[in-house]
Design an enzyme around this catalytic site. Structure first.
Site, PDB file in Angstrom:
ATOM      1  N   GLN A 136      95.057   3.363  73.986  1.00  0.00           N
ATOM      2  CA  GLN A 136      93.531   3.247  73.901  1.00  0.00           C
ATOM      3  C   GLN A 136      93.238   4.585  73.118  1.00  0.00           C
ATOM      4  O   GLN A 136      91.997   4.568  72.545  1.00  0.00           O
ATOM      5  CB  GLN A 136      93.013   3.236  75.212  1.00  0.00           C
ATOM      6  N   SER A 164      85.346   1.921  73.060  1.00  0.00           N
ATOM      7  CA  SER A 164      84.868   3.269  73.023  1.00  0.00           C
ATOM      8  C   SER A 164      85.499   4.476  72.439  1.00  0.00           C
ATOM      9  O   SER A 164      84.939   5.151  71.766  1.00  0.00           O
ATOM     10  CB  SER A 164      84.536   3.640  74.870  1.00  0.00           C
ATOM     11  N   ARG A 187      76.078   4.712  83.311  1.00  0.00           N
ATOM     12  CA  ARG A 187      77.457   5.668  83.520  1.00  0.00           C
ATOM     13  C   ARG A 187      78.279   5.404  82.683  1.00  0.00           C
ATOM     14  O   ARG A 187      79.537   5.453  82.846  1.00  0.00           O
ATOM     15  CB  ARG A 187      77.843   5.013  85.099  1.00  0.00           C
ATOM     16  N   HIS A 188      77.901   5.228  81.391  1.00  0.00           N
ATOM     17  CA  HIS A 188      78.814   5.089  80.258  1.00  0.00           C
ATOM     18  C   HIS A 188      78.176   5.681  79.097  1.00  0.00           C
ATOM     19  O   HIS A 188      77.280   4.981  78.516  1.00  0.00           O
ATOM     20  CB  HIS A 188      79.178   3.689  80.223  1.00  0.00           C
ATOM     21  N   ASP A 189      78.774   6.638  78.655  1.00  0.00           N
ATOM     22  CA  ASP A 189      78.038   7.256  77.273  1.00  0.00           C
ATOM     23  C   ASP A 189      78.122   6.462  76.134  1.00  0.00           C
ATOM     24  O   ASP A 189      76.903   6.580  75.380  1.00  0.00           O
ATOM     25  CB  ASP A 189      78.700   8.740  77.279  1.00  0.00           C
ATOM     26  N   SER A 247      78.182  54.574  73.900  1.00  0.00           N
ATOM     27  CA  SER A 247      78.267  54.859  75.178  1.00  0.00           C
ATOM     28  C   SER A 247      76.883  55.117  75.855  1.00  0.00           C
ATOM     29  O   SER A 247      76.076  55.954  75.099  1.00  0.00           O
ATOM     30  CB  SER A 247      79.301  55.730  75.696  1.00  0.00           C
ATOM     31  N   HIS A 299     107.343  51.725  70.384  1.00  0.00           N
ATOM     32  CA  HIS A 299     107.231  52.111  71.900  1.00  0.00           C
ATOM     33  C   HIS A 299     106.196  52.912  72.093  1.00  0.00           C
ATOM     34  O   HIS A 299     105.973  53.696  73.255  1.00  0.00           O
ATOM     35  CB  HIS A 299     108.501  52.789  72.604  1.00  0.00           C
ATOM     36  N   ARG A 317      75.283  33.502  72.054  1.00  0.00           N
ATOM     37  CA  ARG A 317      75.446  34.811  71.483  1.00  0.00           C
ATOM     38  C   ARG A 317      76.761  35.109  70.392  1.00  0.00           C
ATOM     39  O   ARG A 317      76.137  36.016  69.571  1.00  0.00           O
ATOM     40  CB  ARG A 317      76.296  35.759  72.796  1.00  0.00           C
ATOM     41  N   TYR A 318      77.400  34.100  69.904  1.00  0.00           N
ATOM     42  CA  TYR A 318      78.463  34.713  69.081  1.00  0.00           C
ATOM     43  C   TYR A 318      78.650  33.549  67.937  1.00  0.00           C
ATOM     44  O   TYR A 318      78.618  34.077  66.735  1.00  0.00           O
ATOM     45  CB  TYR A 318      80.036  34.608  69.745  1.00  0.00           C
ATOM     46  N   ARG A 374      86.092  17.698  76.531  1.00  0.00           N
ATOM     47  CA  ARG A 374      84.577  18.246  76.267  1.00  0.00           C
ATOM     48  C   ARG A 374      84.677  19.519  76.072  1.00  0.00           C
ATOM     49  O   ARG A 374      83.656  20.173  75.492  1.00  0.00           O
ATOM     50  CB  ARG A 374      83.954  17.498  76.942  1.00  0.00           C
TER      51      ARG A 374
END
Length: 508
Positions: free
Chosen positions: A265, A109, A82-84, A313, A156, A17-18, A362
């Protein structure tokens, strides 16, 4: 229908959308994984230059496939492994069979993961800074135009001494200028993680270079037999130099001047805190500016741009809602709230690292930059079309100024020979009567008329217009605007001079 599939699952409105195309691409899978491949190529090039057995053909093969990522294959590999990172190593190796043995050679990695994040952060700042400069430029022009237009000041949210429309804009500008300096510093402070190995010790690269030299074993045996460690120390020094050169070369090829000298790491997650804190601070600035605009819109003194066919509106056709400023406030709150993520993530990174940072980062890193991008684009659109209503501002001043001018009237009476205490009491009584008309009867402020009818004030009646001239109540506001823009704002914008003319078109 097949074409409706994209509407059957959640899509982040930050992107759908943005956000601008450039910022959306900066955090896209395409940018991320092509950057991984480019980092593997840089690593291979540097390793080859330093003597490892890597061929030009292998590097050329990798370069020819840097952009053509088989995302479907990578997804299958990730579900299996199971490891990108390893999924993309395998996917890259599949289209680069001759280079397969040297892809990711010696790396962990985080070599691709963290270094890519740092590149995205750097590039994200490079997208935001010109946009922030354009907002500052538009507001500076606005401040200059209205530097001497008197308006009610508020403390104020109650009427206070007069200021000018331009001077108030300078309050916004001063905060934005602080944000500009903060973003630039955070961007310039970024370093590369570089080539550091599994726990940041570079041990794997020492072994990599050591294993490539047949003479190592012989040198160690000779040095040991002779009881002379000089050859061994010389070789260790050589290996350390090679590893440092590898780090330096890759850092330089990636476009960074420096790498962090020590890492675990990962690079320290306080880097994320530093980057996102500047964006959260920007969020607080934008929220304050847009809240002020919303308050002024309620007073009908200032309005954001309103399109010819825009509907304020669905039920009340006459309304002109400050929807852009409201959007900025809404998203700025999200930007500020995201700051909690990197703070908590940095605090729980056990020893050399723990993986509970990954899923959070992420989301929090891209969303912070995407949100900052949106609020700056929207604020630029607002500041390019702010509408000022001087007659409304003048009416509000007339309504309050007689009260504010009482001290001026007292001083004029004293100069004309009156007694200050007597004059003060007269003004106090008349002010209370006028206030009762305003508050209890809903009438206009008639203090000036009461003063004019009271014979006591005859000596100063000829001075009343001058005593009530709004321009005499604004102090040095116009001069402050001129000096502030000249000394603080224009020099800040100078590096972005060639990028200030870009207009922003909002689709929604």
């Amino acid at each position: 229908m097949e074409g409706d599939d994209e509407f059957m699952k959640y899509r982040s409105p930050l992107v759908s959308r943005y956000a601008s195309k450039e910022m959306a691409y900066n955090f896209s899978d395409k940018k991320k994984f092509t950057t991984w491949r480019k980092l593997w190529i840089l690593l291979a090039k540097a390793e080859k230059e330093l003597g490892l057995p890597i061929t030009d053909a292998q590097i050329q093969e990798m370069e020819s496939h840097a952009e053509d990522i088989d995302f479907a294959m990578a997804a299958v590999e990730e579900r299996k492994l199971r490891h990108d990172v390893m999924a993309h190593v395998h996917t890259f190796a599949h289209c680069c069979p001759s280079a397969a043995p040297i892809i990711h050679l010696g790396a962990t990695s985080c070599y691709v993961g963290d270094n890519t994040d740092l590149i995205m952060l750097r590039d994200g700042f490079d997208i935001l800074l010109p946009k922030l400069a354009r907002v500052i430029d538009r507001l500076a022009n606005f401040a200059e135009k209205y530097k001497d237009l008197p308006t009610l000041g508020f403390t104020h949210y109650q009427p206070a001494q007069l200021t000018t429309v331009g001077k108030r804009a300078c309050l916004w500008l001063q905060d934005l200028a602080m944000d500009m300096r903060n973003l630039q510093r955070a961007r310039d402070d970024l370093r590369f993680r570089g080539v550091k190995g599994t726990t940041g010790t570079q041990a794997s690269f020492l072994q990599l270079f050591q294993g490539d030299h047949d003479k190592v074993g012989e040198m160690m045996r000779v040095a040991g037999a002779a009881g002379d460690g000089r050859d061994l120390m010389a070789f260790v020094t050589f290996l350390c130099h090679q590893v440092e050169e590898l780090d330096r070369k890759v850092t330089e090829m990636a476009g960074f001047k420096k790498a962090y000298l020590v890492t675990g790491q990962t690079y320290s997650r306080k880097v994320d805190v530093d980057c996102l804190s500047t964006l959260a601070s920007l969020g607080s600035t934008v929220h304050k500016i847009c809240t002020d605009i919303r308050l002024l819109a309620n007073l009908k003194e200032i309005e954001e741009p309103f399109e010819k066919e825009q509907i304020g509106s669905s039920a009340m056709p006459y309304k002109r809602n400050p929807m852009r400023a409201e959007r900025c406030c809404s998203l700025a709150r999200h930007l500020v709230a995201l700051m909690a993520d990197p703070l908590q993530t940095a605090s729980v990174q056990w020893l050399e690292r723990t993986l509970d940072d990954s899923a959070n980062r992420r989301i929090s890193l891209p969303e912070s930059f995407l949100t900052a991008d949106i609020v700056l684009s929207t604020l630029q659109n607002i500041t390019e079309g702010l509408v000022v209503y001087p007659k409304v501002i003048e009416r509000h001043i007339r309504h309050e100024l007689p009260f504010m001018a009482t001290e001026n009237i007292i001083m004029a009476m004293v100069k004309a020979g009156g007694n200050r205490q007597d004059c003060h009491e007269k003004i106090r009584v008349l002010s209370q009567e006028a206030a009762a008309v305003v508050k209890q009867e809903g009438g206009d402020n008639d203090l000036l008329a009461r003063v004019q009818r009271d014979p006591y004030f005859t000596p100063v009646l000829g001075q009343l217009d001058a005593l009530l001239d709004p321009s005499t109540f604004i102090g040095r506001a116009p001069q402050q605007v001129v000096r502030f823009l000249s000394e603080e704002i224009r020099p800040l914008l100078e590096p972005f001079k060639s990028k200030l003319d870009v207009k922003t078109e909002l689709e929604l």
